[in-house]
Design a protein around this motif. Structure first.
Motif, short mmCIF file in Angstrom:
data_model
loop_
_atom_site.label_atom_id
_atom_site.label_comp_id
_atom_site.label_asym_id
_atom_site.label_seq_id
_atom_site.Cartn_x
_atom_site.Cartn_y
_atom_site.Cartn_z
N LEU A 191 84.87 -12.66 7.08
CA LEU A 191 84.58 -12.29 8.95
C LEU A 191 86.60 -11.71 8.69
CD1 LEU A 191 84.64 -12.20 11.79
CD2 LEU A 191 84.77 -14.39 12.11
N VAL A 192 87.33 -10.66 8.98
CA VAL A 192 89.31 -10.97 9.38
C VAL A 192 89.25 -10.41 10.64
CG1 VAL A 192 90.24 -9.57 7.73
CG2 VAL A 192 88.67 -9.41 6.54
N LYS A 193 90.30 -11.13 11.11
CA LYS A 193 91.02 -10.29 12.36
C LYS A 193 91.63 -9.73 11.96
CE LYS A 193 90.50 -15.83 13.70
NZ LYS A 193 90.85 -17.02 14.09
N ILE A 252 90.20 -1.68 19.21
CA ILE A 252 90.42 -2.32 19.97
C ILE A 252 89.56 -3.92 19.75
CG2 ILE A 252 88.36 -1.94 21.00
CD1 ILE A 252 89.40 -2.34 24.03
N LEU A 253 88.91 -3.35 18.25
CA LEU A 253 88.14 -4.45 17.49
C LEU A 253 89.52 -5.94 17.06
CD1 LEU A 253 86.13 -2.85 14.81
CD2 LEU A 253 85.51 -4.29 16.76
N ASP A 254 89.16 -6.97 17.42
CA ASP A 254 89.41 -8.15 17.28
C ASP A 254 89.05 -8.12 16.12
OD1 ASP A 254 91.21 -8.67 20.08
OD2 ASP A 254 89.03 -8.37 20.34
N TYR A 255 87.88 -8.59 15.77
CA TYR A 255 86.87 -9.02 14.33
C TYR A 255 86.20 -8.26 13.83
CZ TYR A 255 87.29 -13.42 16.67
OH TYR A 255 88.00 -14.90 17.97
N PHE A 256 86.91 -7.21 12.90
CA PHE A 256 86.37 -7.12 11.04
C PHE A 256 85.14 -7.57 10.35
CE2 PHE A 256 90.14 -4.94 13.12
CZ PHE A 256 89.79 -3.76 12.95
#
Length: 389
Positions: free
Chosen positions: A184-186, A164-168
Motif C-alpha cells: 500500500l503506497v500513499k 486523483i488516487l490517494d492510495y496505490f
C-alpha cells in the motif's frame, strides 16, 4: 445529500441519476481533450459515492454486489470513463473489506479515510514486460526489505485514476525470494511519480497513466498481502466491468432510438423508426440489452446469496458474464451506428465515442480466450464424468 442517507437501492439510483446529468454533457469535452474529469469526481465525493462499498463492520453501508452494479451501469450511461475508473475503487474496496485481505486495523484506517474524505484507491499491477497480470507474469517492480520497512522500484502501466488516487496497491517481486506481494503506497510518498502517458483513443477520461516508483519507502505494515501463485479466487466485484460497458451500450441505444423517432427524410412519411429495417435493428438492440441485464444481474444476485465456498465455484460463470455482456455491448453500439448512418462518425456525435469506449472492454480482464478455454475444459470434464453412452 449523501446517498448513504437514502433507504433503498431504487432511491439511490434515482438520486445518482439526477446528480450525474451534467456528466453526459461534459463527456465530449473530456474525450476531445483527453483530460481527466475532476469535476465528476468532486460530485461523486460530495454524495459519498466512493464510500458505499465499505462493509458495515468497518462503518460503511456495505451495499450488495447487485446494487453496486446497478449504480455503475447508471453512471456509465452518463460517462463511461468515469464509471470504469471509479468502478475499480468501488470493487476493490468491497473485496478487501469483505474478504479481510488486509489486517483489520489497516483496512479500518483506509476505510475511515474513504468515509470522511472520499479517498480513492486502485491496484497498480500491469507492467510493460508482463502485460495483463491475469496472464500470470511476475512483476519486474521490486521490493527490498530494509530495517525500516521496504524500498520499492519499478513502473506500472494502465494505472486508472492516476491523477486523483490517494492510495496505490502496488504488486512487486520481493528481492531474494520467489514471493510476490501487494504494498500500500500513499500518493504523497516521496519517490512516487505519475508520468502522463495515457494516449488511448478509448476511455480517454480514465487518466490511466504510468506510475513510476523510484526508491519509494513504505513501512513494514504496508506489505498488505502476499500473492499466491496458485489458483485465483473468484472475484464477483470484477463484474463492474461488464456493468460499465452495458451502460455505454444503453447510452448508444437511447441515442439511436431518439434519432430514429425524430428523423424524417422527405423521401418517406413519418420517421425512419417506422421502417422495417430500422425496427429490426431497434429490436435487436433491445434483445441484447435484455439478455445482458438478465445474465449480469442474475449472477450478481447469485453471488450475493451464496456462501464463500459456493462463490469459489463461480469463476467460469463470472468470466462468461463479462465475455457475453461486453461483446453484446459492442454489437449494440454497432447497431446504433447503423441506424444513425454516416453521421455517427462525426466527431460531434456521441456514437463514435461510445464505439471507441465500448471496445476497450475487450481488453479488460478476464480475457475472452481464457474464459472460453476454461468453459471448454469444465464442459469436457463434466461430460467425462457423466457420459451419455
Amino acid at each position: 445529500m449523501k446517498l448513504v442517507d437514502l433507504n433503498t437501492t431504487e432511491e439511490r439510483i434515482e438520486a445518482l441519476t439526477e446528480k450525474i446529468k451534467p456528466f453526459a454533457k461534459r463527456a465530449h469535452k473530456y474525450d476531445e481533450d483527453g483530460s481527466f474529469p475532476f469535476e465528476n469526481f468532486q460530485v461523486l465525493k460530495e454524495i459519498g459515492y466512493s464510500a458505499l462499498t465499505v462493509p458495515k463492520e468497518f462503518g460503511g453501508l456495505g451495499i450488495s454486489l447487485y446494487e453496486m452494479l446497478r449504480l455503475q451501469e447508471t453512471l456509465a450511461i452518463a460517462d463511461g470513463s468515469t464509471a470504469l475508473s471509479i468502478g475499480w475503487h468501488m470493487g476493490i474496496t468491497k473485496f478487501l473489506g469483505e474478504e479481510h485481505i488486509w489486517k483489520d486495523d489497516k483496512y479500518q484506517s483506509y476505510a475511515n479515510d474513504v468515509l470522511t474524505t472520499g479517498a480513492l484507491l486502485n491496484n497498480a499491477a500491469t507492467e510493460p514486460a508482463t502485460g495483463s497480470p491475469t496472464r500470470g507474469g511476475k512483476p519486474e517492480t521490486s521490493a527490498k526489505e530494509v530495517d525500516t520497512g521496504w524500498i520499492i522500484n519499478g513502473r506500472k502501466t494502465f494505472t486508472t485514476l492516476a491523477p486523483i488516487l490517494d492510495y496505490f496497491v502496488v504488486s512487486a517481486s520481493i528481492e531474494g525470494k520467489k514471493q510476490v506481494g501487494n504494498f500500500l503506497v500513499k500518493r504523497e510518498t516521496s519517490g512516487l511519480e505519475i508520468e502522463e502517458t495515457w494516449d488511448s483513443i478509448a476511455m480517454r477520461g480514465t487518466g490511466s497513466h504510468d506510475l513510476v516508483l523510484n526508491d519509494v519507502h513504505v513501512s513494514k505494515d504496508d506489505f498488505v498481502q502476499e500473492i499466491s501463485s496458485g489458483s485465483k479466487r473468484a472475484m464477483g466485484w470484477l463484474l463492474h466491468i461488464p456493468a460499465c460497458y452495458l451502460g455505454i451500450a444503453r447510452a448508444a441505444q437511447a441515442y439511436a432510438i431518439d434519432f430514429a423517432t425524430s428523423y424524417s427524410p422527405n423521401s418517406i412519411e413519418g420517421t425512419i423508426s417506422d421502417l422495417p429495417n430500422v425496427k429490426q435493428k431497434i429490436g435487436e438492440m433491445e434483445l441484447r440489452v435484455m439478455q445482458s441485464q438478465h445474465f449480469l444481474y442474475s449472477v450478481a444476485q447469485k453471488w450475493d446469496q451464496s456462501s464463500q465456498e459456493a462463490r469459489q465455484t463461480m469463476q467460469s460463470e463470472l468470466g462468461a458474464v463479462k465475455l457475453s455482456v461486453v461483446n453484446q455491448a459492442v454489437e449494440i453500439v454497432d447497431l446504433a451506428m447503423r441506424i444513425a448512418g454516416a453521421r455517427s462518425l462525426s466527431k460531434q456525435n456521441p456514437l463514435q465515442r461510445y464505439y471507441r469506449d465500448v471496445r476497450a472492454g475487450l481488453h479488460n480482464p478476464p480475457m475472452d480466450d481464457m474464459t472460453i478455454i476454461k468453459l471448454a475444459s469444465e464442459s469436457i470434464q463434466r461430460q467425462s464424468h457423466n457420459p451419455s453412452h
